[in-house]
Design a protein around this motif. Structure first.
Motif: not given
Length: 331
Positions: A303-328
């Protein structure tokens, strides 16, 4: 410039975008205008106050980035020029509009690849390459067990094991993640939540076990790892997602198999080591990302998040939801 920042350790809600001083490239450094960066577990640990950056590294989050060269510091050897599309291995500072990095820690973006895709390569792929070749000395035909197989490092490792003509076996926590690892080239995959992966690995290998284990889980897996590790096998610990405590007779079990434990961290390695790693990866692996290689290596972007969505990107990784990389993506 704008950068991801936090004032005190804590949860994702502590993250915000802050205006900070733009870096200047020092001796032998290149200034990169960042188009995209990517998240790593180290970013989450640093945000919680559990993984401070190395001495003299930027305290801004971000261990990898992709973008364009916009400045050259004194003493650069002419390897890069203004306008070059590059991706960089960093000790910090990637989640910002600009970052300065040693010229030897940069790689060219493969032809036909976007900055979003390229940002998913440096930390994950160099970690996997280091574990397999610099530490584990993987050999053709060996069986390699990769935990967290659907992570950025895991999916990179699956492809690199295939490239080395060895056999990748993975663990993951959902069928969706196991399917992604199979698509990447895993020979077998087991759901650690509802089956004993050590029993499954032994059955798959007809009782002989695996020659090499890439383990980012740590304490919780020690006994099962040893159950399915072959005689003279190598077990590499590069993360402690389940903690570092071991309860049991680890050394006796290890000794009975003549097995070895190695530990590895990439971020704290010295500049010269990272330059050797980047050079070897650039020569031996990077050409295989190009179209026309069969099959081409590919980074997996979840998934791709904007820099201003950095907190949400961290939440997704913390919940182990991602397959592959989360990009900012930078503004």
């Amino acid at each position: 410039m704008l950068a991801a920042y936090f004032d005190c350790p804590g949860g994702p809600e502590n993250l915000y975008v802050k205006e900070v001083i733009k870096p200047h490239p020092g001796e032998g450094e290149v200034l990169v205008k960042v188009s995209a960066s990517a998240l790593n577990r180290a970013d989450l640990l640093q945000r919680r106050g559990k993984y401070p950056p190395p001495k003299e590294a930027s305290d801004i989050l971000g261990l990898e980035a992709a973008g364009s060269v916009v400045g050259l510091g004194p003493g650069c050897k002419g390897q890069w020029k203004i306008g070059d599309a590059v991706m960089a291995l960093l000790s910090g500072g990637g989640q910002a509009e600009y970052v300065a990095a040693p010229e030897g820690h940069l790689m060219p973006v493969p032809r036909g690849m976007t900055f979003i895709q390229a940002a998913a390569i440096p930390e994950a792929w160099l970690t996997a390459f280091q574990l397999l070749h610099f530490v584990g000395k993987v050999q053709e035909g060996e069986r390699v067990l990769i935990h967290a197989g659907a992570s950025g490092v895991g999916l990179a490792a699956v492809q690199l094991v295939r490239l080395a003509k060895a056999i990748p076996i993975v663990t993951a926590g959902t069928q969706e993640k196991l399917k992604a690892t199979a698509n990447a080239g895993a020979a077998a995959g087991f759901n650690y939540k509802n089956e004993d992966f050590s029993e499954k690995v032994l059955a798959f290998t007809q009782g002989s076990g695996v020659d090499l284990i890439l383990d980012c889980v740590g304490g919780l897996y020690w006994e099962k790892n040893l159950n399915c590790l072959s005689t003279d096998g190598r077990w590499i610990v590069y993360g402690l997602l389940s903690g570092g405590e071991v309860h049991g007779d680890l050394f006796a079990r290890l000794l009975s198999k003549r097995a070895s434990i190695h530990t590895s961290l990439l971020r704290s390695r010295d500049k010269e080591y990272k330059e050797r790693l980047v050079k070897a990866f650039t020569e031996e692996v990077l050409p295989h990302f190009s179209e026309g290689t069969s099959p081409p290596l590919q980074p997996f972007v979840d998934s791709v998040y904007s820099l201003h969505e950095i907190a949400e990107a961290h939440r997704v990784m913390e919940e182990n939801k991602n397959i592959g990389k989360i990009v900012i993506e930078m503004p």
